[in-house]
Design an enzyme around this catalytic site. Structure first.
Site, PDB file in Angstrom:
ATOM      1  N   SER A 118       0.831  -1.209   0.000  1.00 17.60           N
ATOM      2  CA  SER A 118       0.000   0.000   0.000  1.00 17.60           C
ATOM      3  C   SER A 118       0.857   1.246   0.000  1.00 17.60           C
ATOM      4  O   SER A 118       0.357   2.329  -0.272  1.00 17.60           O
ATOM      5  CB  SER A 118      -0.848   0.069   1.270  1.00 17.60           C
ATOM      6  OG  SER A 118      -1.639  -1.043   1.403  1.00 17.60           O
ATOM      7  N   HIS A 139      -2.097  -3.144  -6.743  1.00 17.32           N
ATOM      8  CA  HIS A 139      -2.684  -2.724  -5.464  1.00 17.32           C
ATOM      9  C   HIS A 139      -4.177  -3.016  -5.466  1.00 17.32           C
ATOM     10  O   HIS A 139      -4.972  -2.314  -6.084  1.00 17.32           O
ATOM     11  CB  HIS A 139      -2.407  -1.226  -5.243  1.00 17.32           C
ATOM     12  CG  HIS A 139      -2.823  -0.732  -3.905  1.00 17.32           C
ATOM     13  ND1 HIS A 139      -3.402   0.492  -3.695  1.00 17.32           N
ATOM     14  CD2 HIS A 139      -2.738  -1.316  -2.683  1.00 17.32           C
ATOM     15  CE1 HIS A 139      -3.662   0.638  -2.408  1.00 17.32           C
ATOM     16  NE2 HIS A 139      -3.271  -0.449  -1.771  1.00 17.32           N
ATOM     17  N   GLU A 151      -5.235  -0.936  -8.685  1.00 16.90           N
ATOM     18  CA  GLU A 151      -4.281   0.060  -9.174  1.00 16.90           C
ATOM     19  C   GLU A 151      -3.045  -0.696  -9.660  1.00 16.90           C
ATOM     20  O   GLU A 151      -2.513  -1.540  -8.934  1.00 16.90           O
ATOM     21  CB  GLU A 151      -3.840   0.989  -8.034  1.00 16.90           C
ATOM     22  CG  GLU A 151      -4.807   2.096  -7.723  1.00 16.90           C
ATOM     23  CD  GLU A 151      -4.269   3.029  -6.638  1.00 16.90           C
ATOM     24  OE1 GLU A 151      -3.934   4.171  -6.946  1.00 16.90           O
ATOM     25  OE2 GLU A 151      -4.190   2.610  -5.470  1.00 16.90           O
ATOM     26  N   ASN A 189      -5.217   6.220  -2.240  1.00 18.68           N
ATOM     27  CA  ASN A 189      -4.880   6.640  -0.875  1.00 18.68           C
ATOM     28  C   ASN A 189      -4.323   8.059  -0.820  1.00 18.68           C
ATOM     29  O   ASN A 189      -4.478   8.756   0.173  1.00 18.68           O
ATOM     30  CB  ASN A 189      -3.892   5.660  -0.242  1.00 18.68           C
ATOM     31  CG  ASN A 189      -4.573   4.355   0.129  1.00 18.68           C
ATOM     32  OD1 ASN A 189      -5.794   4.309   0.284  1.00 18.68           O
ATOM     33  ND2 ASN A 189      -3.803   3.292   0.269  1.00 18.68           N
TER      34      ASN A 189
HETATM   35  P1  NAD Z   1      -2.395  -9.518   7.039  1.00 17.03           P
HETATM   36  O1  NAD Z   1      -1.694  -9.238   8.309  1.00 17.03           O
HETATM   37  O2  NAD Z   1      -3.844  -9.901   7.059  1.00 17.03           O
HETATM   38  O3  NAD Z   1      -1.622 -10.668   6.238  1.00 17.03           O
HETATM   39  C1  NAD Z   1      -0.237 -10.706   6.075  1.00 17.03           C
HETATM   40  C2  NAD Z   1       0.173 -12.151   5.910  1.00 17.03           C
HETATM   41  O4  NAD Z   1       1.561 -12.186   5.535  1.00 17.03           O
HETATM   42  C3  NAD Z   1       0.041 -12.980   7.201  1.00 17.03           C
HETATM   43  O5  NAD Z   1      -0.733 -14.146   6.954  1.00 17.03           O
HETATM   44  C4  NAD Z   1       1.499 -13.324   7.546  1.00 17.03           C
HETATM   45  O6  NAD Z   1       1.640 -14.590   8.156  1.00 17.03           O
HETATM   46  C5  NAD Z   1       2.132 -13.299   6.163  1.00 17.03           C
HETATM   47  N1  NAD Z   1       3.578 -13.203   6.213  1.00 17.03           N
HETATM   48  C6  NAD Z   1       4.350 -12.475   7.060  1.00 17.03           C
HETATM   49  N2  NAD Z   1       5.668 -12.702   6.810  1.00 17.03           N
HETATM   50  C7  NAD Z   1       5.711 -13.584   5.778  1.00 17.03           C
HETATM   51  C8  NAD Z   1       6.769 -14.224   5.087  1.00 17.03           C
HETATM   52  N3  NAD Z   1       8.034 -13.976   5.391  1.00 17.03           N
HETATM   53  N4  NAD Z   1       6.469 -15.083   4.104  1.00 17.03           N
HETATM   54  C9  NAD Z   1       5.184 -15.336   3.771  1.00 17.03           C
HETATM   55  N5  NAD Z   1       4.132 -14.771   4.401  1.00 17.03           N
HETATM   56  C10 NAD Z   1       4.392 -13.911   5.390  1.00 17.03           C
HETATM   57  O7  NAD Z   1      -2.158  -8.213   6.128  1.00 17.03           O
HETATM   58  P2  NAD Z   1      -2.976  -7.727   4.841  1.00 17.03           P
HETATM   59  O8  NAD Z   1      -3.949  -6.681   5.249  1.00 17.03           O
HETATM   60  O9  NAD Z   1      -3.421  -8.922   4.074  1.00 17.03           O
HETATM   61  O10 NAD Z   1      -1.821  -6.947   4.045  1.00 17.03           O
HETATM   62  C11 NAD Z   1      -0.938  -7.601   3.157  1.00 17.03           C
HETATM   63  C12 NAD Z   1      -0.408  -6.573   2.162  1.00 17.03           C
HETATM   64  O11 NAD Z   1      -1.481  -5.967   1.454  1.00 17.03           O
HETATM   65  C13 NAD Z   1       0.395  -5.436   2.782  1.00 17.03           C
HETATM   66  O12 NAD Z   1       1.467  -5.110   1.942  1.00 17.03           O
HETATM   67  C14 NAD Z   1      -0.625  -4.291   2.805  1.00 17.03           C
HETATM   68  O13 NAD Z   1      -0.031  -3.022   2.771  1.00 17.03           O
HETATM   69  C15 NAD Z   1      -1.370  -4.554   1.527  1.00 17.03           C
HETATM   70  N6  NAD Z   1      -2.725  -3.980   1.420  1.00 17.03           N
HETATM   71  C16 NAD Z   1      -3.578  -4.004   2.479  1.00 17.03           C
HETATM   72  C17 NAD Z   1      -4.860  -3.480   2.350  1.00 17.03           C
HETATM   73  C18 NAD Z   1      -5.848  -3.529   3.492  1.00 17.03           C
HETATM   74  O14 NAD Z   1      -6.873  -2.842   3.436  1.00 17.03           O
HETATM   75  N7  NAD Z   1      -5.611  -4.326   4.510  1.00 17.03           N
HETATM   76  C19 NAD Z   1      -5.288  -2.935   1.123  1.00 17.03           C
HETATM   77  C20 NAD Z   1      -4.393  -2.953   0.035  1.00 17.03           C
HETATM   78  C21 NAD Z   1      -3.112  -3.477   0.193  1.00 17.03           C
END
Ligand code: NAD
Length: 290
Positions: A118, A139, A151, A189
């Protein structure tokens, strides 16, 4: 053409990405750090597919076919035949860099790598791989199976070929792509968070109450959710982190985070996920906290 996809991270975004890849006919490998996490990711996919079936948006046969296309793993060896990896692990640059090292070592040299970050620079993440031309930002919006937009972010080195392949994939997922250049917080964002931050300033300066700000923007600007309600939904810590990315990355004081937003985060009042933010969610219906 992209057919075999690997998704890294089975959290809320990663399992949604695996879901939409599988529904659109792609073979998917889903990886996380341990089997409990990939299994929890698959359980979520199953739940969300079942909801789509009950709403009549998907047939039972399509749901089963999608589930059959998903393989769970904790081993990057499963990425050896992938055309594309979509990284959606925790928003931490060190973690992501380690993942890219594994992907580069295990994937074919001509395969593509995308990140769902993000806030991190696609150019910088791509420069840490052996294939900056084949590195791109995808994204997705939360919740992934529901939100239409993706995106696509071009790093400075991303090739036209990479961009075209990823754009075609987004269209195949029946999503709508918009293209953003690689500057802090991209498009959505960059525009949304300063509006939310301004809503918090409006509250901080006593211009309006929580209710009048949210009602004002819902009825006056036709937004489906008020900005403070939306901030609670996103998570106030996430909102603050994105304001810091804008403030640091663009060095412009107009992006300074509102002190009241900082205070809420310091208190651990992070919105819906902690039961309290600009609203209190512990009762039957949300009650404004100011
Ligand atoms: P989340 O915490 O729900 O999930 C993250 C996952 O990554 C977890 O299951 C964790 O175990 C895993 N992880 C951590 N280290 C790891 C590794 N070394 N190898 C493999 N897996 C690993 O987080 P999320 O909300 O799903 O966010 C994930 C990504 O998406 C981030 O980069 C975030 O910025 C982006 N994002 C989030 C949103 C949102 O609204 N939450 C929207 C767009 C983008």
């Amino acid at each position: 053409m992209i057919q075999k996809i690997g998704v890294v991270g089975a959290g809320q975004m990663g399992n949604g990405i695996a879901h939409v890849c599988a529904i659109s006919g792609h073979d998917v490998v889903l990886l996380d750090v341990d089997s409990a996490r990939v299994e929890a990711g698959l359980a979520n996919i199953n739940k969300n597919l079942t909801r789509q079936v009950s709403k009549g948006k998907l047939s039972e046969a399509d749901k089963n076919a999608a589930l059959a296309r998903i393989t769970l793993t904790t081993d990057y060896a499963a990425f050896k035949d992938r055309d594309l990896a979509i990284e959606s692990a925790t928003e931490n640059e060190q973690i992501k860099r380690k993942i890219f090292t594994e992907l580069c070592a295990n994937m074919p040299a001509d395969s593509l790598i995308a990140s769902n970050t993000s806030s991190l620079s696609i150019t910088r993440l791509g420069a840490a791989t052996d294939r900056p031309g084949k590195f791109i930002g995808m994204h997705f919006m939360n919740p992934v199976p529901v939100m239409q937009l993706v995106e696509i972010i071009r790093g400075i080195a991303t090739s036209e070929e990479t961009y075209d392949s990823v754009r075609a994939l987004v269209l195949k997922m029946i999503k709508i792509p918009v293209t953003a250049e690689d500057f802090p917080a991209f498009i959505v964002n960059r525009i949304l968070l300063p509006m939310i931050n301004e809503a918090v300033y409006t509250l901080y300066e006593g211009v309006g109450s929580v209710e009048s700000i949210d009602t004002g923007m819902k009825l006056g600007a036709n937004h489906p959710m008020g900005p403070l309600e939306l901030a609670d939904f996103i998570g106030l810590d996430t909102c603050l982190a994105i304001m810091h990315v804008l403030y640091d990355g663009l060095s412009d004081s107009k992006y300074r985070p509102c002190p009241l937003l900082v205070k809420y985060v310091e208190a651990g009042w992070l919105g819906r996920k902690t039961g309290r933010g600009f609203y209190d969610y512990t009762g039957e219906k949300p009650v404004p906290t100011r």
